[in-house]
Design a protein around this motif. Structure first.
Motif, PDB file in Angstrom:
ATOM      1  N   MET A 175      -6.680 -37.800  60.735  1.00  0.00           N
ATOM      2  CA  MET A 175      -6.085 -37.183  59.570  1.00  0.00           C
ATOM      3  C   MET A 175      -4.766 -37.883  59.258  1.00  0.00           C
ATOM      4  O   MET A 175      -3.927 -38.086  60.150  1.00  0.00           O
ATOM      5  CB  MET A 175      -5.818 -35.689  59.789  1.00  0.00           C
ATOM      6  CG  MET A 175      -5.495 -34.974  58.477  1.00  0.00           C
ATOM      7  SD  MET A 175      -4.493 -33.474  58.637  1.00  0.00           S
ATOM      8  CE  MET A 175      -2.856 -34.161  58.851  1.00  0.00           C
ATOM      9  N   ASP A 176      -4.603 -38.282  57.999  1.00  0.00           N
ATOM     10  CA  ASP A 176      -3.388 -38.957  57.543  1.00  0.00           C
ATOM     11  C   ASP A 176      -2.614 -38.037  56.613  1.00  0.00           C
ATOM     12  O   ASP A 176      -3.195 -37.375  55.741  1.00  0.00           O
ATOM     13  CB  ASP A 176      -3.739 -40.248  56.800  1.00  0.00           C
ATOM     14  CG  ASP A 176      -4.358 -41.295  57.699  1.00  0.00           C
ATOM     15  OD1 ASP A 176      -3.607 -41.980  58.394  1.00  0.00           O
ATOM     16  OD2 ASP A 176      -5.602 -41.422  57.709  1.00  0.00           O
ATOM     17  N   GLY A 177      -1.292 -38.031  56.792  1.00  0.00           N
ATOM     18  CA  GLY A 177      -0.407 -37.302  55.900  1.00  0.00           C
ATOM     19  C   GLY A 177       0.725 -38.215  55.462  1.00  0.00           C
ATOM     20  O   GLY A 177       1.364 -38.858  56.300  1.00  0.00           O
ATOM     21  N   MET A 178       0.955 -38.323  54.137  1.00  0.00           N
ATOM     22  CA  MET A 178       1.925 -39.278  53.610  1.00  0.00           C
ATOM     23  C   MET A 178       2.877 -38.630  52.611  1.00  0.00           C
ATOM     24  O   MET A 178       2.451 -37.827  51.754  1.00  0.00           O
ATOM     25  CB  MET A 178       1.201 -40.446  52.925  1.00  0.00           C
ATOM     26  CG  MET A 178       0.518 -41.399  53.876  1.00  0.00           C
ATOM     27  SD  MET A 178      -0.900 -42.212  53.103  1.00  0.00           S
ATOM     28  CE  MET A 178      -2.035 -40.844  53.002  1.00  0.00           C
ATOM     29  N   TYR A 179       4.117 -38.987  52.741  1.00  0.00           N
ATOM     30  CA  TYR A 179       5.158 -38.587  51.798  1.00  0.00           C
ATOM     31  C   TYR A 179       5.662 -39.881  51.167  1.00  0.00           C
ATOM     32  O   TYR A 179       6.224 -40.745  51.856  1.00  0.00           O
ATOM     33  CB  TYR A 179       6.268 -37.844  52.531  1.00  0.00           C
ATOM     34  CG  TYR A 179       7.481 -37.495  51.711  1.00  0.00           C
ATOM     35  CD1 TYR A 179       7.534 -36.303  50.990  1.00  0.00           C
ATOM     36  CD2 TYR A 179       8.578 -38.344  51.666  1.00  0.00           C
ATOM     37  CE1 TYR A 179       8.652 -35.971  50.251  1.00  0.00           C
ATOM     38  CE2 TYR A 179       9.711 -38.022  50.932  1.00  0.00           C
ATOM     39  CZ  TYR A 179       9.745 -36.837  50.218  1.00  0.00           C
ATOM     40  OH  TYR A 179      10.863 -36.510  49.493  1.00  0.00           O
ATOM     41  N   THR A 180       5.440 -40.057  49.843  1.00  0.00           N
ATOM     42  CA  THR A 180       5.667 -41.347  49.179  1.00  0.00           C
ATOM     43  C   THR A 180       6.680 -41.215  48.056  1.00  0.00           C
ATOM     44  O   THR A 180       6.654 -40.248  47.283  1.00  0.00           O
ATOM     45  CB  THR A 180       4.342 -41.894  48.615  1.00  0.00           C
ATOM     46  OG1 THR A 180       3.376 -41.979  49.656  1.00  0.00           O
ATOM     47  CG2 THR A 180       4.540 -43.273  47.998  1.00  0.00           C
ATOM     48  N   ASP A 181       7.534 -42.216  47.954  1.00  0.00           N
ATOM     49  CA  ASP A 181       8.506 -42.302  46.873  1.00  0.00           C
ATOM     50  C   ASP A 181       8.459 -43.721  46.317  1.00  0.00           C
ATOM     51  O   ASP A 181       8.691 -44.696  47.044  1.00  0.00           O
ATOM     52  CB  ASP A 181       9.908 -41.978  47.395  1.00  0.00           C
ATOM     53  CG  ASP A 181      10.953 -41.976  46.289  1.00  0.00           C
ATOM     54  OD1 ASP A 181      10.563 -41.923  45.107  1.00  0.00           O
ATOM     55  OD2 ASP A 181      12.149 -42.044  46.615  1.00  0.00           O
ATOM     56  N   THR A 182       8.116 -43.880  45.043  1.00  0.00           N
ATOM     57  CA  THR A 182       8.050 -45.193  44.402  1.00  0.00           C
ATOM     58  C   THR A 182       9.096 -45.268  43.294  1.00  0.00           C
ATOM     59  O   THR A 182       9.335 -44.289  42.576  1.00  0.00           O
ATOM     60  CB  THR A 182       6.651 -45.451  43.826  1.00  0.00           C
ATOM     61  OG1 THR A 182       6.181 -44.283  43.133  1.00  0.00           O
ATOM     62  CG2 THR A 182       5.660 -45.763  44.941  1.00  0.00           C
ATOM     63  N   SER A 183       9.669 -46.458  43.142  1.00  0.00           N
ATOM     64  CA  SER A 183      10.820 -46.607  42.250  1.00  0.00           C
ATOM     65  C   SER A 183      10.454 -46.774  40.788  1.00  0.00           C
ATOM     66  O   SER A 183      11.215 -46.375  39.900  1.00  0.00           O
ATOM     67  CB  SER A 183      11.662 -47.811  42.693  1.00  0.00           C
ATOM     68  OG  SER A 183      10.898 -49.015  42.579  1.00  0.00           O
ATOM     69  N   ASP A 184       9.282 -47.356  40.505  1.00  0.00           N
ATOM     70  CA  ASP A 184       8.979 -47.763  39.128  1.00  0.00           C
ATOM     71  C   ASP A 184       7.690 -47.154  38.594  1.00  0.00           C
ATOM     72  O   ASP A 184       6.899 -47.815  37.935  1.00  0.00           O
ATOM     73  CB  ASP A 184       8.886 -49.287  39.047  1.00  0.00           C
ATOM     74  CG  ASP A 184      10.236 -49.961  39.150  1.00  0.00           C
ATOM     75  OD1 ASP A 184      10.550 -50.766  38.269  1.00  0.00           O
ATOM     76  OD2 ASP A 184      10.977 -49.678  40.110  1.00  0.00           O
ATOM     77  N   GLY A 185       7.455 -45.914  38.902  1.00  0.00           N
ATOM     78  CA  GLY A 185       6.233 -45.260  38.446  1.00  0.00           C
ATOM     79  C   GLY A 185       5.479 -44.684  39.634  1.00  0.00           C
ATOM     80  O   GLY A 185       5.797 -44.954  40.794  1.00  0.00           O
ATOM     81  N   ARG A 186       4.479 -43.896  39.336  1.00  0.00           N
ATOM     82  CA  ARG A 186       3.715 -43.236  40.373  1.00  0.00           C
ATOM     83  C   ARG A 186       2.396 -43.977  40.594  1.00  0.00           C
ATOM     84  O   ARG A 186       1.772 -44.444  39.648  1.00  0.00           O
ATOM     85  CB  ARG A 186       3.437 -41.784  39.984  1.00  0.00           C
ATOM     86  CG  ARG A 186       4.704 -40.970  39.748  1.00  0.00           C
ATOM     87  CD  ARG A 186       4.376 -39.637  39.112  1.00  0.00           C
ATOM     88  NE  ARG A 186       3.622 -38.766  39.999  1.00  0.00           N
ATOM     89  CZ  ARG A 186       4.198 -37.967  40.911  1.00  0.00           C
ATOM     90  NH1 ARG A 186       5.520 -37.943  41.037  1.00  0.00           N
ATOM     91  NH2 ARG A 186       3.473 -37.195  41.678  1.00  0.00           N
ATOM     92  N   ILE A 187       1.987 -44.053  41.842  1.00  0.00           N
ATOM     93  CA  ILE A 187       0.662 -44.595  42.153  1.00  0.00           C
ATOM     94  C   ILE A 187      -0.376 -43.584  41.691  1.00  0.00           C
ATOM     95  O   ILE A 187      -0.225 -42.381  41.912  1.00  0.00           O
ATOM     96  CB  ILE A 187       0.511 -44.859  43.663  1.00  0.00           C
ATOM     97  CG1 ILE A 187       1.579 -45.853  44.129  1.00  0.00           C
ATOM     98  CG2 ILE A 187      -0.885 -45.383  43.990  1.00  0.00           C
ATOM     99  CD1 ILE A 187       1.589 -46.079  45.629  1.00  0.00           C
ATOM    100  N   ALA A 188      -1.421 -44.051  41.041  1.00  0.00           N
ATOM    101  CA  ALA A 188      -2.422 -43.162  40.458  1.00  0.00           C
ATOM    102  C   ALA A 188      -3.032 -42.256  41.523  1.00  0.00           C
ATOM    103  O   ALA A 188      -3.434 -42.719  42.598  1.00  0.00           O
ATOM    104  CB  ALA A 188      -3.508 -43.978  39.775  1.00  0.00           C
TER     105      ALA A 188
END
Length: 458
Positions: free
Chosen positions: A109-122
């Motif tokens: 099981m994978d759990g991810m907290y993501t922050d992108t600078s130039d838009g959101r990953i679909a």
């Protein structure tokens, strides 16, 4: 009268003397016969005793055999957990006699907290499931990635089956198939997070090997799987990694291996005017060769790749080389690395971060040069705790007069993780990831992620 009396008195005396004389002979004769009879009786007693002993041994053997049969039947019908068995006959009745069957895999099981600078990953795309540099959004000075977002999934859980057989002549035959759930859904409710989070089984590997030969889908002979780092992420050092699984015919002899693999060409239109696309027009397969040396110190390997690119009537050729390995730095540390470079290396590097070829103004194909590599240091603190530091990068020598300025020039990432195993086969890990992608027009996009996982292998 006295004479008669004397004669009569002599008769009993003579009889007594006669008896006295013959009695010892008669006694002797009777003693010999008795001894003979006693000997025969003793012999018969021995034979009877032997027969009784043999019969007893046979009865004991029969009793032990019956006990063993009973134990086997009991074990089949009533296992230790008290539940009835589903399988009571041969598990592979159609296989060659003596074939061994093995099964394994892991739940992850994978759990991810993501922050992108130039838009959101679909949402729902591969970049939301693992680190994929090509998915990092790249905008302009006014681009905004918005708030961070969280994803959970178990799509990389995996299982495999293997059937191995050795013939009477010593030939070794192996059949292997492996699958996971990373690949999308099969109905209207599948492949999304609306309700069921249902995902279809996806083929990873399926091949048969016979001694030195292998036929089927598996890791490309151009890829060094043994050099991949110990990451929490699906790959970790994705930017600089050769990563391809495909159908192939491979021959291995000692340290050498050669393969003819499925060809495919990824193409960028002229001046990036349109989406990148694939061409299956290739005639010649991708040809690879690899040499490897191993020891207690680790391993070192060199691989080469020759390719043909084809779209409609246009063709182009390319080639690449990869140097990689693992070096043990004592019992608690190792160093893993790879350096890759080539013309038309695009689809083999970083999950196709760059294209193989670009179409010029005349419609001709031009192979793109690409470079990539990674280094990873692994340290084991104890049997239950280990850590990895990783750096990975890739870059492409784009001819901007043909590709335009909107194509990827480079990507890089840093990873640091800590993996705890409370007992063997169970991993609980966390990984910090910083990734960056840059275009030829100098625009950049960043990704910051905390990736956690729980993984149990069996």
């Amino acid at each position: 009268m006295s004479k008669r009396i004397a004669s009569m008195s002599r008769r009993p005396l003579a009889a007594a003397l006669f008896v006295a004389l013959i009695a010892p002979g008669m006694a002797f004769a009777e003693t010999a016969k008795e001894k003979e009879l006693e000997a025969r009786i003793a012999q018969l007693e021995q034979q009877v005793q032997a027969l009784l002993s043999s019969q007893q041994q046979q009865q004991t053997a029969i009793a032990e055999t019956q006990t063993q049969i009973t134990e086997v039947k009991t074990a089949q019908s009533a296992p230790a957990d008290g539940k009835p068995r589903i399988q009571t006959g041969p598990i592979m009745p159609g296989a060659n006699p003596g074939t061994s069957f093995t099964y394994g895999g892991f739940i992850k099981m994978d759990g991810m907290y993501t922050d992108t600078s130039d838009g959101r990953i679909a949402d729902g795309s591969s970049g939301r499931l693992f680190y994929l540099p090509s998915s990092i959004p790249v905008g302009g000075p006014t681009a905004d990635g918005g708030d961070p977002y969280t994803d959970y999934h178990a799509q990389f859980s995996r299982f495999w089956f293997s059937a191995d057989h050795t013939t009477d002549k010593g030939d070794k035959i192996k059949a292997y198939i492996e699958a996971d759930m990373f690949g999308g859904g099969s109905n209207a409710l599948a492949g999304n997070e609306t309700a069921t989070n249902t995902y279809a089984v996806s083929l990873r590997q399926a091949y048969v090997s016979w001694n030195n030969w292998l036929a089927g889908q598996t890791w490309s002979n151009f890829q060094d799987v043994a050099a991949l780092p110990d990451a929490v992420d699906f790959v970790g050092t994705t930017d600089g990694t050769i990563f391809v699984r495909q159908a192939q015919l491979r021959y291995t002899k000692g340290p050498w291996s050669f393969s003819a693999e499925n060809p495919q060409t990824t193409i960028t239109p002229y001046l990036n005017n349109g989406a990148r696309f694939n061409s299956g027009d290739n005639v010649a397969p991708d040809i690879t060769a690899r040499w490897i040396t191993k020891g207690d110190w680790g391993h070192f390997t060199v691989a080469g790749l020759v390719r043909q690119f084809k779209y409609l009537d246009e063709t182009e050729t390319g080639g690449a080389v990869s140097v990689s390995g693992k070096f043990n730095l004592g019992k608690s540390d190792d160093l893993r690395y790879a350096v890759n470079a080539g013309s038309g290396i695009g689809r083999y590097l970083a999950f196709g971060l760059g294209s193989d070829v670009v179409v010029d103004a005349n419609g001709e194909l031009n192979a793109l040069d690409g470079y990539g590599g990674f280094v990873a240091w692994r340290h084991v603190f104890s049997p239950k705790l280990r850590s990895n530091l990783m750096y990975s990068a890739a870059m492409f020598d784009n001819d901007k007069a043909i590709t335009g300025y909107g194509v990827t020039e480079r990507a890089q990432s840093y990873h640091a993780n800590l993996i705890y195993s409370p007992f063997p086969k169970l991993d609980i890990g966390a990984e910090l990831i910083f990734g960056q992608r840059a275009l030829e027009d100098d625009r950049e996009g960043d990704l910051r992620r905390i990736h956690t996982h729980v993984k149990y292998s069996f």
